[in-house]
Design a protein around this motif. Structure first.
Motif, PDB file in Angstrom:
ATOM      1  N   MET A 204      38.373  40.811  38.301  1.00 32.87           N
ATOM      2  CA  MET A 204      39.668  40.508  37.697  1.00 32.87           C
ATOM      3  C   MET A 204      40.169  39.162  38.213  1.00 32.87           C
ATOM      4  O   MET A 204      39.950  38.790  39.370  1.00 32.87           O
ATOM      5  CB  MET A 204      40.696  41.584  38.062  1.00 32.87           C
ATOM      6  CG  MET A 204      40.346  42.999  37.665  1.00 32.87           C
ATOM      7  SD  MET A 204      40.413  43.306  35.903  1.00 32.87           S
ATOM      8  CE  MET A 204      42.169  43.089  35.560  1.00 32.87           C
ATOM      9  N   TRP A 205      40.847  38.440  37.335  1.00 33.92           N
ATOM     10  CA  TRP A 205      41.714  37.319  37.725  1.00 33.92           C
ATOM     11  C   TRP A 205      43.105  37.891  37.812  1.00 33.92           C
ATOM     12  O   TRP A 205      43.735  38.158  36.778  1.00 33.92           O
ATOM     13  CB  TRP A 205      41.656  36.253  36.643  1.00 33.92           C
ATOM     14  CG  TRP A 205      40.994  34.972  37.030  1.00 33.92           C
ATOM     15  CD1 TRP A 205      40.195  34.732  38.102  1.00 33.92           C
ATOM     16  CD2 TRP A 205      41.084  33.728  36.305  1.00 33.92           C
ATOM     17  NE1 TRP A 205      39.759  33.433  38.082  1.00 33.92           N
ATOM     18  CE2 TRP A 205      40.291  32.800  37.010  1.00 33.92           C
ATOM     19  CE3 TRP A 205      41.727  33.327  35.143  1.00 33.92           C
ATOM     20  CZ2 TRP A 205      40.140  31.475  36.578  1.00 33.92           C
ATOM     21  CZ3 TRP A 205      41.588  32.018  34.720  1.00 33.92           C
ATOM     22  CH2 TRP A 205      40.809  31.099  35.431  1.00 33.92           C
ATOM     23  N   GLY A 206      43.577  38.138  39.019  1.00 31.47           N
ATOM     24  CA  GLY A 206      44.869  38.784  39.150  1.00 31.47           C
ATOM     25  C   GLY A 206      44.840  40.174  38.545  1.00 31.47           C
ATOM     26  O   GLY A 206      43.822  40.866  38.578  1.00 31.47           O
TER      27      GLY A 206
ATOM     28  N   PRO B  41      47.543  27.067  35.112  1.00 37.59           N
ATOM     29  CA  PRO B  41      48.868  27.547  35.558  1.00 37.59           C
ATOM     30  C   PRO B  41      48.844  29.003  36.012  1.00 37.59           C
ATOM     31  O   PRO B  41      49.543  29.377  36.954  1.00 37.59           O
ATOM     32  CB  PRO B  41      49.743  27.346  34.320  1.00 37.59           C
ATOM     33  CG  PRO B  41      49.112  26.197  33.610  1.00 37.59           C
ATOM     34  CD  PRO B  41      47.630  26.417  33.790  1.00 37.59           C
ATOM     35  N   TYR B  42      48.057  29.825  35.334  1.00 35.51           N
ATOM     36  CA  TYR B  42      47.922  31.230  35.739  1.00 35.51           C
ATOM     37  C   TYR B  42      47.161  31.331  37.051  1.00 35.51           C
ATOM     38  O   TYR B  42      47.583  32.041  37.977  1.00 35.51           O
ATOM     39  CB  TYR B  42      47.207  32.004  34.638  1.00 35.51           C
ATOM     40  CG  TYR B  42      46.945  33.468  34.960  1.00 35.51           C
ATOM     41  CD1 TYR B  42      47.979  34.365  35.139  1.00 35.51           C
ATOM     42  CD2 TYR B  42      45.639  33.936  35.072  1.00 35.51           C
ATOM     43  CE1 TYR B  42      47.744  35.698  35.427  1.00 35.51           C
ATOM     44  CE2 TYR B  42      45.380  35.265  35.358  1.00 35.51           C
ATOM     45  CZ  TYR B  42      46.434  36.150  35.544  1.00 35.51           C
ATOM     46  OH  TYR B  42      46.182  37.470  35.820  1.00 35.51           O
ATOM     47  N   LEU B  43      46.042  30.593  37.169  1.00 36.82           N
ATOM     48  CA  LEU B  43      45.261  30.621  38.402  1.00 36.82           C
ATOM     49  C   LEU B  43      46.079  30.095  39.573  1.00 36.82           C
ATOM     50  O   LEU B  43      46.057  30.669  40.672  1.00 36.82           O
ATOM     51  CB  LEU B  43      43.979  29.801  38.225  1.00 36.82           C
ATOM     52  CG  LEU B  43      43.046  29.718  39.430  1.00 36.82           C
ATOM     53  CD1 LEU B  43      42.565  31.092  39.856  1.00 36.82           C
ATOM     54  CD2 LEU B  43      41.849  28.805  39.123  1.00 36.82           C
TER      55      LEU B  43
ATOM     56  N   GLU C 204      42.919  47.529  40.296  1.00 43.78           N
ATOM     57  CA  GLU C 204      43.877  47.853  39.255  1.00 43.78           C
ATOM     58  C   GLU C 204      43.727  49.286  38.756  1.00 43.78           C
ATOM     59  O   GLU C 204      44.648  49.845  38.174  1.00 43.78           O
ATOM     60  CB  GLU C 204      43.713  46.884  38.079  1.00 43.78           C
ATOM     61  CG  GLU C 204      43.924  45.421  38.460  1.00 43.78           C
ATOM     62  CD  GLU C 204      45.308  45.165  39.022  1.00 43.78           C
ATOM     63  OE1 GLU C 204      46.277  45.721  38.461  1.00 43.78           O
ATOM     64  OE2 GLU C 204      45.425  44.423  40.023  1.00 43.78           O
ATOM     65  N   TYR C 205      42.551  49.894  39.001  1.00 45.89           N
ATOM     66  CA  TYR C 205      42.269  51.235  38.479  1.00 45.89           C
ATOM     67  C   TYR C 205      41.606  52.096  39.572  1.00 45.89           C
ATOM     68  O   TYR C 205      40.464  52.516  39.436  1.00 45.89           O
ATOM     69  CB  TYR C 205      41.362  51.136  37.252  1.00 45.89           C
ATOM     70  CG  TYR C 205      41.928  50.245  36.168  1.00 45.89           C
ATOM     71  CD1 TYR C 205      42.815  50.750  35.226  1.00 45.89           C
ATOM     72  CD2 TYR C 205      41.595  48.897  36.118  1.00 45.89           C
ATOM     73  CE1 TYR C 205      43.355  49.931  34.242  1.00 45.89           C
ATOM     74  CE2 TYR C 205      42.129  48.068  35.136  1.00 45.89           C
ATOM     75  CZ  TYR C 205      43.013  48.591  34.203  1.00 45.89           C
ATOM     76  OH  TYR C 205      43.535  47.775  33.237  1.00 45.89           O
ATOM     77  N   PRO C 206      42.311  52.343  40.673  1.00 43.99           N
ATOM     78  CA  PRO C 206      41.676  53.029  41.807  1.00 43.99           C
ATOM     79  C   PRO C 206      41.312  54.483  41.554  1.00 43.99           C
ATOM     80  O   PRO C 206      40.501  55.044  42.290  1.00 43.99           O
ATOM     81  CB  PRO C 206      42.729  52.907  42.924  1.00 43.99           C
ATOM     82  CG  PRO C 206      44.026  52.723  42.209  1.00 43.99           C
ATOM     83  CD  PRO C 206      43.701  51.946  40.972  1.00 43.99           C
ATOM     84  N   THR C 207      41.888  55.106  40.534  1.00 43.67           N
ATOM     85  CA  THR C 207      41.537  56.501  40.246  1.00 43.67           C
ATOM     86  C   THR C 207      40.450  56.622  39.182  1.00 43.67           C
ATOM     87  O   THR C 207      40.024  57.736  38.876  1.00 43.67           O
ATOM     88  CB  THR C 207      42.784  57.288  39.792  1.00 43.67           C
ATOM     89  OG1 THR C 207      43.313  56.685  38.608  1.00 43.67           O
ATOM     90  CG2 THR C 207      43.846  57.299  40.886  1.00 43.67           C
ATOM     91  N   ASP C 208      40.017  55.513  38.634  1.00 38.19           N
ATOM     92  CA  ASP C 208      38.942  55.513  37.640  1.00 38.19           C
ATOM     93  C   ASP C 208      37.622  55.352  38.387  1.00 38.19           C
ATOM     94  O   ASP C 208      37.283  54.263  38.848  1.00 38.19           O
ATOM     95  CB  ASP C 208      39.144  54.377  36.642  1.00 38.19           C
ATOM     96  CG  ASP C 208      38.109  54.379  35.522  1.00 38.19           C
ATOM     97  OD1 ASP C 208      37.058  55.040  35.674  1.00 38.19           O
ATOM     98  OD2 ASP C 208      38.340  53.706  34.504  1.00 38.19           O
TER      99      ASP C 208
ATOM    100  N   THR D 154      45.561  39.119  46.240  1.00 32.72           N
ATOM    101  CA  THR D 154      44.257  38.525  45.970  1.00 32.72           C
ATOM    102  C   THR D 154      44.295  37.740  44.668  1.00 32.72           C
ATOM    103  O   THR D 154      45.172  37.939  43.833  1.00 32.72           O
ATOM    104  CB  THR D 154      43.184  39.618  45.878  1.00 32.72           C
ATOM    105  OG1 THR D 154      43.627  40.610  44.944  1.00 32.72           O
ATOM    106  CG2 THR D 154      42.921  40.257  47.222  1.00 32.72           C
ATOM    107  N   VAL D 155      43.322  36.853  44.499  1.00 35.52           N
ATOM    108  CA  VAL D 155      43.195  36.065  43.269  1.00 35.52           C
ATOM    109  C   VAL D 155      42.078  36.647  42.416  1.00 35.52           C
ATOM    110  O   VAL D 155      42.319  37.228  41.361  1.00 35.52           O
ATOM    111  CB  VAL D 155      42.949  34.583  43.595  1.00 35.52           C
ATOM    112  CG1 VAL D 155      42.718  33.773  42.320  1.00 35.52           C
ATOM    113  CG2 VAL D 155      44.140  34.002  44.366  1.00 35.52           C
ATOM    114  N   VAL D 156      40.837  36.500  42.890  1.00 37.74           N
ATOM    115  CA  VAL D 156      39.715  37.225  42.292  1.00 37.74           C
ATOM    116  C   VAL D 156      39.658  38.576  42.986  1.00 37.74           C
ATOM    117  O   VAL D 156      39.567  38.641  44.214  1.00 37.74           O
ATOM    118  CB  VAL D 156      38.392  36.459  42.486  1.00 37.74           C
ATOM    119  CG1 VAL D 156      37.203  37.331  42.150  1.00 37.74           C
ATOM    120  CG2 VAL D 156      38.381  35.202  41.612  1.00 37.74           C
TER     121      VAL D 156
END
Length: 914
Positions: free
Chosen positions: A705-707, A667-669, A690-694, A682-684
């Motif tokens: 990441m998944w989502g 259901p999440y996928l 999620e962390y562009p400054t890291d 995006t999915v994968v």
């Protein structure tokens, strides 16, 4: 030291050491450069230590154009007095036109009117953003250049002051500095790292080719598709994307600076800049422009079995049966058609399994479908005129005799013709759909796999092709292209990395190698195959998807080997004929992330490897990783042992564990795919999304990441029993066997990864919909929903569930029948509250939500205090538990929440008083 003294010393140092102002632009990219050939071109020959690939022959400064005049946003350029183009006559006058789409996407088009434009129908929409990109120009010493600047930071994201602009009929070059080395994309190639390497010069070819990826070492060859798109992450974490809309053979060189040099041998330079500023927004803007991906049928997210080379139907039954007997969730076996196969497909449908047959585009010239095509006035790729036709081949086939149809050799026993999917009359596409509908009437398939659609052709220009020595293939005369000096299509002045990588013409390598002659034509001569070859897979996918939906009445799924921008609207992709080795396992992790950037989220690899013999450990680890790719298929080649998971008990056990996790989180996928189709997400996705400054995430290609919420760190090295990974600063919980449900510290960590457990999976603060799993997607959909709640630091979590019937065709999301539920959870020291809001009403009947699993719950709940929309709820205390050690609350009660009972549902409870 005073500045003028410093500058004087620097000047003296440069004079003594031949210091250069910037990266070298290669003036002899072809093989076998030497000083004489280089200097004959008027270029500089300066050998250096070439461990970084620095070209020894490079252009003098001043290559380019100057500004003749300007009219608003149109810049008229004329060839300057600098060095000339070695590969053709420079166009004396070209134009640069700039415009914006939706106020945010900047288009810079360089070229000449009435030149070839790729016939691809993009939506050309955009996503609103406050970011603005500006086009600025400058010139000096008879050289014009331009830059693209992000207004909010005044940063140059594209800077052509590097020079080197060349524009001729069959050679175009553009060079630019980049704002950082954090560049991702360009395809299709096998990339061994997610981030491109700017410490050396590397050239990547882009020409659709029947070429298996080589992941054993650094290999820059061109593979099945063409994607001239990249994303760059700027030093401050802002992201932008660049798409060069060109379908000709092309290449890109990444070089120190950081810089890149782009070359193509046709069309114009039609460049689109997407401002972001987040990585996710860049892809949303890009997909709004080229088209958002299709929504796969729910069953298409199930586990698939395939094999090239089953000895017969009995062996297929045996292998499918072994996997079923092992209790491994699976949905789709694939195979060829044998006697009795239709009955077996009906049996599998009774098991709630699906069938995907494979179709190649080439049609045998003495085959009934070819006869029907000719009767329907369908078109095929043709020679330009009758003088080019090979009569020794053509005259063998009465239906092709006296035609210009170009005949080649692929898998059928006799010569084949290649449908012209650019036929503007629509007759070819109608015939193709009719053929697929006819086949469906004989074999009730559910999806379609299209292969060999670069298009591939065996033995082109070869006196002794490989199939002459294959007992299973007749010695059909190979296709020969005109290779004299007058054929500027198969022998252009510059042939790109797609030829030079393979050794040049001394080894009989041409642009037409493994494919048709580029001098061919389509659509009654209005398109040259030289220009449109890279579009073949895309143009085949469009009527194939239409045919699938028309003959099944359902959306199903199409999977294509060759792709081009916007192919994701119609088909998914697998990463090609990989090899059973650890290196290919690793590059498949990167490939899936890249194809999500390209707008094709329904993507995966041939699990356990297609070529070569797999082994127990490799197959086990690949099955574990592949369970997290949207397209999840075990597939291998002719002549190799079976490698489905039931071959090894350990692999069967690991696959069952991995697949049950996947099916639990379907259901999440599925919701991720729904968002991708609806919004361009995006999915994968890479962790840096999620962390562009890291900065630690910028080349974290072996994690994904998944989502936004689930991080996967697969085991990718032989013999590994632990995994070293990185968790960005956030609230993370373990979702695998190691400390399941517990908070895990951020940073670099090492966790146990035995073959008997799940691979490392983590979730960060959110609410994740899931479902009690079983052995098929169809059966799983009837099971109760669950909700995993992994709160952030503040005890909050949000999430979303999208749900439709899993198969209806989506004409428009505005009218499509689906549910959307938004979850909002908050806990305090006194209790907790879960609010479920139905923001989209569908008519689909849903199972109830019976299970809530909540991590980091602070204290024991009072199971007698639960209220649902103000009404007391009897929680099953026999199946519901709370662990004070792990701080995990597990609530399990049959028919707990009817999701469609109200548009707003609140479940609340209090904790046991201290």
């Amino acid at each position: 030291m005073k500045p003028n003294i410093l500058n004087s010393l620097l000047l003296l140092f440069c004079l003594l050491t031949t210091c250069e102002a910037g990266p070298r632009i290669n003036c002899y990219p072809e093989p076998n450069a030497n000083q004489n050939l280089c200097e004959t071109r008027g270029c500089i020959w300066n050998p250096v230590d070439d461990v970084d690939g620095t070209p020894w022959c490079y252009f003098k400064d001043g290559v380019g154009y100057n500004l003749a005049s300007q009219n608003g946003t149109t810049f008229n350029l004329q060839k300057n007095n600098g060095p000339k183009n070695p590969w053709g006559i420079d166009f004396q006058n070209i134009q640069i036109r700039t415009s914006t789409i939706g106020g945010s996407v900047l288009n810079v088009k360089i070229g000449v009117d009435c030149r070839y434009e790729p016939p691809v129908d993009f939506p050309r929409s955009t996503i609103a953003t406050s970011e603005i990109l500006s086009f600025t120009t400058a010139s000096s010493d008879d050289l014009f250049w331009f830059s693209v600047i992000r207004n909010s930071t005044n940063r140059k994201i594209f800077d052509t002051s590097l020079g080197g602009l060349i524009f001729s009929d069959q050679f175009i070059q553009l060079s630019t500095y980049l704002p950082s080395e954090n560049m991702y994309g360009w395809g299709e190639n096998a990339h061994q790292s997610l981030k491109h390497n700017f410490s050396r010069y590397l050239t990547w070819g882009m020409l659709a080719r029947d070429q298996p990826p080589n992941s054993g070492n650094l290999d820059t060859m061109n593979l099945y598709g063409v994607h001239p798109f990249y994303m760059c992450l700027e030093p401050d974490g802002n992201a932008h994307g660049v798409f060069i809309f060109n379908s000709n053979p092309q290449e890109v060189t990444t070089a120190p600076g950081p810089s890149l040099i782009y070359r193509t041998i046709g069309g114009n330079l039609d460049i689109y800049f997407f401002p972001g500023p987040t990585p996710a927004l860049v892809i949303q803007q890009y997909l709004a422009f080229i088209g958002k991906p299709f929504l796969p049928a729910y069953w298409a997210l199930g586990y698939q079995l395939s094999r090239y080379g089953y000895s017969g139907l009995d062996e297929m039954k045996q292998r499918v049966g072994a996997v079923r007997d092992a209790g491994i969730p699976g949905s789709v076996p694939k195979s060829e058609n044998w006697s009795g196969f239709e009955d077996y497909v009906n049996v599998m449908h009774g098991w709630n399994m699906k069938m995907i047959p494979i179709f190649d585009p080439a049609v045998e010239a003495d085959y009934l479908p070819f006869q029907r095509a000719m009767a329907a006035n369908a078109k095929f790729i043709e020679w330009e005129d009758y003088s080019q036709v090979q009569p020794n081949i053509q005259n063998l086939y009465p239906m092709a005799k006296n035609t210009k149809v170009m005949l080649g050799v692929v898998w059928p026993d006799h010569h084949v013709a290649f449908p012209d999917f650019l036929d503007s009359t629509g007759r070819t596409q109608a015939w193709w759909k009719t053929e697929l509908e006819l086949y469906h009437s004989q074999l009730s398939f559910d999806g379609i796999w299209i292969d060999m659609n670069e298009p591939a052709n065996f033995g082109t220009n070869e006196q002794h092709p490989w199939y002459f020595d294959d007992a299973d293939h007749p010695n059909d005369a190979p296709l020969f292209c005109p290779t004299n000096g007058t054929n500027r299509w198969d022998l252009p002045p510059y042939q790109t990395h797609a030829v030079y990588y393979y050794g040049g013409n001394e080894n009989n390598v041409y642009l037409s190698s493994k494919t048709l002659c580029l001098a061919g034509v389509q659509n009654n001569g209005s398109y040259r195959f030289y220009d449109v070859k890279n579009l073949y897979g895309l143009k085949e996918a469009i009527p194939t998807q239409q045919a699938l939906m028309e003959c099944t009445g359902k959306r199903g799924a199409v999977v294509s080997r060759s792709t081009f921008p916007s192919a994701g609207r119609y088909a998914g992709h697998w990463l090609g004929d990989n090899t059973a080795r650890w290196e290919d396992l690793r590059t498949s992790v990167i490939g899936a992330q890249e194809f999500n950037l390209f707008g094709i989220p329904y993507v995966g690899s041939d699990v356990c490897g297609f070529l070569g013999t797999s082994n127990e450990e490799l197959c086990l680890r690949w099955q574990q990783m592949g369970a997290f790719h949207s397209f999840f298929r075990n597939h291998n080649t002719l002549g190799e042992p079976a490698q489905d998971p039931a071959v090894w008990p350990s692999v069967a056990a690991a696959t069952k564990t991995a697949n049950l996790f996947r099916y639990q989180y379907l259901p999440y996928l599925f919701s991720l795919h729904f968002q991708a189709s609806q919004s361009g997400l995006t999915v994968v996705r890479p962790v840096f999304f999620e962390y562009p400054t890291d900065t630690e995430t910028l080349d974290l290609g072996y994690q994904f990441m998944w989502g936004s919420n689930i991080l996967v760190a697969p085991v990718l090295y032989q013999g590994a029993v632990t995994t070293n990974l990185y968790l960005p600063t956030d609230v993370w919980y373990s979702l695998f066997d190691y400390r399941y449900g517990s908070k895990i510290d951020s940073g670099y960590i090492t966790v146990p990864s035995p073959t008997t457990s799940r691979i490392p999976v983590f979730v960060r603060g959110d609410a994740i919909p899931r479902q009690t799993p079983t052995t098929t997607t169809t059966m799983s959909r009837h099971n109760p929903f669950e909700l995993l709640i992994a709160p952030c630091q503040l005890g909050k979590a949000v999430g979303v569930l999208y749900w439709d019937d899993g198969q209806s065709i989506v004409d428009s999301f505005d009218t499509h029948d689906f549910h959307q539920f938004d979850f909002n959870y908050i806990s305090t020291s006194n209790g907790a509250q879960l609010t479920i809001t139905r923001t989209r009403k569908g008519t689909i009947v849903l199972p109830t939500m019976d299970i809530l699993e909540i991590f980091n719950y602070p204290s024991p709940p009072n199971f007698r205090s639960f209220f649902l929309n103000g009404q007391s709820v009897n929680i099953n205390v026999q199946s519901s538990t709370y662990s004070g050690i792990t701080k995990t609350l597990y609530i399990s009660t049959k028919d707990l929440i009817d999701l469609t009972s109200s548009d707003s549902i609140t479940l609340e409870w209090s904790n046991v008083s201290k």
